[in-house]
Design a protein around this motif. Structure first.
Motif, PDB file in Angstrom:
ATOM      1  N   HIS A   6     -18.559 -65.912  -8.171  1.00  0.00           N
ATOM      2  CA  HIS A   6     -19.638 -66.838  -7.848  1.00  0.00           C
ATOM      3  C   HIS A   6     -20.947 -66.606  -8.994  1.00  0.00           C
ATOM      4  O   HIS A   6     -20.894 -65.552  -9.454  1.00  0.00           O
TER       5      HIS A   6
ATOM      6  N   TYR B 239     -23.719 -65.945  -8.904  1.00  0.00           N
ATOM      7  CA  TYR B 239     -24.748 -65.076  -8.694  1.00  0.00           C
ATOM      8  C   TYR B 239     -24.293 -63.754  -8.810  1.00  0.00           C
ATOM      9  O   TYR B 239     -25.119 -62.686  -8.806  1.00  0.00           O
TER      10      TYR B 239
ATOM     11  N   ASP C 115     -20.072 -72.448  -8.502  1.00  0.00           N
ATOM     12  CA  ASP C 115     -20.409 -72.908  -7.245  1.00  0.00           C
ATOM     13  C   ASP C 115     -19.741 -72.642  -6.123  1.00  0.00           C
ATOM     14  O   ASP C 115     -18.582 -72.741  -6.262  1.00  0.00           O
ATOM     15  N   SER C 116     -20.111 -72.792  -4.975  1.00  0.00           N
ATOM     16  CA  SER C 116     -19.286 -72.769  -3.706  1.00  0.00           C
ATOM     17  C   SER C 116     -18.163 -73.708  -3.650  1.00  0.00           C
ATOM     18  O   SER C 116     -17.015 -73.436  -3.303  1.00  0.00           O
TER      19      SER C 116
ATOM     20  N   PHE D 207     -18.342 -65.194   3.371  1.00  0.00           N
ATOM     21  CA  PHE D 207     -17.880 -66.641   3.757  1.00  0.00           C
ATOM     22  C   PHE D 207     -17.230 -67.266   2.548  1.00  0.00           C
ATOM     23  O   PHE D 207     -16.344 -68.135   2.964  1.00  0.00           O
ATOM     24  N   MET D 208     -17.355 -66.903   1.535  1.00  0.00           N
ATOM     25  CA  MET D 208     -16.815 -67.269   0.276  1.00  0.00           C
ATOM     26  C   MET D 208     -15.095 -67.034   0.162  1.00  0.00           C
ATOM     27  O   MET D 208     -14.363 -67.762   0.104  1.00  0.00           O
TER      28      MET D 208
ATOM     29  N   TYR E  25     -22.826 -75.926   6.648  1.00  0.00           N
ATOM     30  CA  TYR E  25     -23.025 -75.831   5.431  1.00  0.00           C
ATOM     31  C   TYR E  25     -21.697 -74.328   5.322  1.00  0.00           C
ATOM     32  O   TYR E  25     -21.565 -73.729   6.196  1.00  0.00           O
TER      33      TYR E  25
ATOM     34  N   ASN F 202     -21.884 -71.704   3.948  1.00  0.00           N
ATOM     35  CA  ASN F 202     -22.409 -70.441   4.190  1.00  0.00           C
ATOM     36  C   ASN F 202     -22.538 -70.256   5.842  1.00  0.00           C
ATOM     37  O   ASN F 202     -23.582 -70.271   6.358  1.00  0.00           O
TER      38      ASN F 202
ATOM     39  N   SER G   9     -23.756 -77.174  -1.147  1.00  0.00           N
ATOM     40  CA  SER G   9     -25.351 -77.507  -1.758  1.00  0.00           C
ATOM     41  C   SER G   9     -25.045 -78.667  -2.725  1.00  0.00           C
ATOM     42  O   SER G   9     -25.927 -79.414  -2.968  1.00  0.00           O
TER      43      SER G   9
ATOM     44  N   HIS H  88     -34.179 -67.782  -1.080  1.00  0.00           N
ATOM     45  CA  HIS H  88     -34.839 -69.040  -1.477  1.00  0.00           C
ATOM     46  C   HIS H  88     -35.978 -69.392  -0.613  1.00  0.00           C
ATOM     47  O   HIS H  88     -36.869 -69.918  -1.137  1.00  0.00           O
TER      48      HIS H  88
ATOM     49  N   HIS I  98     -32.981 -74.852  -6.187  1.00  0.00           N
ATOM     50  CA  HIS I  98     -31.595 -75.040  -5.254  1.00  0.00           C
ATOM     51  C   HIS I  98     -32.429 -75.648  -3.944  1.00  0.00           C
ATOM     52  O   HIS I  98     -33.123 -75.466  -3.352  1.00  0.00           O
TER      53      HIS I  98
ATOM     54  N   GLU J 149     -31.529 -74.819  -1.122  1.00  0.00           N
ATOM     55  CA  GLU J 149     -31.994 -73.776   0.073  1.00  0.00           C
ATOM     56  C   GLU J 149     -33.407 -73.530  -0.259  1.00  0.00           C
ATOM     57  O   GLU J 149     -34.063 -72.712   0.618  1.00  0.00           O
TER      58      GLU J 149
ATOM     59  N   SER K 124     -27.313 -77.763  -6.918  1.00  0.00           N
ATOM     60  CA  SER K 124     -26.522 -76.541  -6.457  1.00  0.00           C
ATOM     61  C   SER K 124     -26.231 -75.856  -7.916  1.00  0.00           C
ATOM     62  O   SER K 124     -26.937 -76.283  -8.986  1.00  0.00           O
ATOM     63  N   THR K 125     -25.990 -74.404  -7.668  1.00  0.00           N
ATOM     64  CA  THR K 125     -25.918 -73.499  -8.898  1.00  0.00           C
ATOM     65  C   THR K 125     -25.243 -74.259 -10.037  1.00  0.00           C
ATOM     66  O   THR K 125     -25.652 -74.240 -11.227  1.00  0.00           O
TER      67      THR K 125
END
Ligand code: 13P
Ligand code: SF4
Length: 311
Positions: A33, A35, A49-50, A72-73, A121, A123, A138, A183, A206, A208, A222-223
């Motif tokens: 990801h 991050y 991103d997700s 969760f990913m 979502y 997440n 997102s 966030h 973002h 969030e 999103s990212t």
């Protein structure tokens, strides 16, 4: 039970070499990801991103997926590719926001609003996904909600993303009260301070983030949406309103542009747990394999696949 692997103390170069060796032996793909810490992003086959990572997890032919991210990913990857081994390098890397809603909460909300569709979502846990009609990320939350036939939508768990969606749809959004500690902790006063320090910089936020922060942004993305935006935008300075890990790729991919975090405190502790040695350990010792009980997995897959088909 397999003995725990020895604690490894190694240099980054040693970790990189061990990772490469075991990646080839296992025929694995490494997804990271946006991050993750810099060296983990650099060692990955794909960063994203997700939504991008879910798509990659669904279509990769590699028998082993190492998911450098949070629970969760990796769980979503396993749900979409049950025949594959999906490894989460640090078992404890969870998403606190995902823990704010349970499957029972969703069942109760459905009883209270029987006409409403339920959107989760990504997440969120596999158990929550198993209870909903469709997932979103997102990057696609607004399109997913607008693509539904129902006029009422229960949206879990992020109240800020729910608010963002509500502002971009004519549907009635029934939000859950969850939020992301990273966030949601960004307040308007920090944004105002950062804008005063960098008056030329465009603010990207973002979804969030709090509604009042999103309202200040030139774009809410999103990212990976931020990465795409910056590539074609004529500007040269940006304030980044998301987790600081995204600055690595932004700087790498746009060496002539300047990026500032809106707040250096925007650090997701769970995302930062994974080191290069953890990724190498995951590959060498086959840890930590994600398992989702089949009845839950099949129902959760339905919600994730519905998302991937809708947009
Ligand atoms: P993206 O899908 O935008 O990368 O966001 C994931 C996430 O966890 C944000 O906090
Ligand atoms: Fe979860 Fe927030 Fe971390 Fe994203 S940044 S993984 S939403 S805690």
């Amino acid at each position: 039970m397999k003995p725990a692997p020895p604690a490894t103390v190694e240099t980054l170069d040693q970790a990189r070499a061990r990772l490469q060796l075991w990646k080839e032996k296992r025929g694995a793909v490494i997804l990271a990801h946006n991050y993750q810490i810099d060296e983990v992003q650099d060692a990955a086959d794909y960063t994203g991103d997700s939504l991008e990572l879910s798509r990659l997890a669904a279509k990769t032919t590699a028998p082993v997926i190492v998911f450098a991210g949070v629970q969760f990913m990796a769980e979503s990857a396993k749900i979409l590719s049950p025949e594959k081994t999906v490894l989460l390098p640090v078992r404890e890397a969870g998403c606190p926001m995902a823990d704010t809603v349970t499957a029972e909460d969703v069942r109760r909300a459905r009883q209270q609003h029987p006409q409403a569709a339920v959107v989760a979502y990504v997440n969120s846990s596999a158990e929550v996904k198993a209870e909903v009609d469709v997932c979103c990320t997102s990057a696609n939350a607004v399109q997913i909600v607008n693509a539904l036939t129902q006029d009422e939508v229960i949206f879990v768990p992020d109240k800020n993303l729910a608010d963002w969606v509500a502002r971009h749809t004519s549907k009635r959004i029934i939000p859950w009260a969850g939020s992301c500690c990273v966030h949601n902790d960004l307040h308007l006063k920090e944004v105002t301070r950062a804008r005063a320090e960098h008056p030329q910089a465009a603010l990207l936020a973002h979804p969030e983030c709090r509604p009042e922060v999103c309202a200040q942004a030139q774009a809410v993305l999103s990212t990976s949406g931020m990465l795409k935006f910056v590539k074609t935008d004529p500007g040269s300075e940006y304030l980044i309103g998301t987790e600081v890990g995204l600055l690595h790729r932004l700087r790498q991919e746009n060496p002539t542009k300047t990026f500032y975090p809106v707040s250096a405190a925007m650090v997701c502790r769970s995302m930062k747990l994974t080191t290069l040695s953890h990724v190498a350990d995951a590959l060498e010792f086959n840890q930590h394999a994600i398992e989702v009980p089949e009845p839950v997995r099949a129902r959760a897959a339905h919600a994730l696949e519905a998302m991937l088909q809708l947009v």
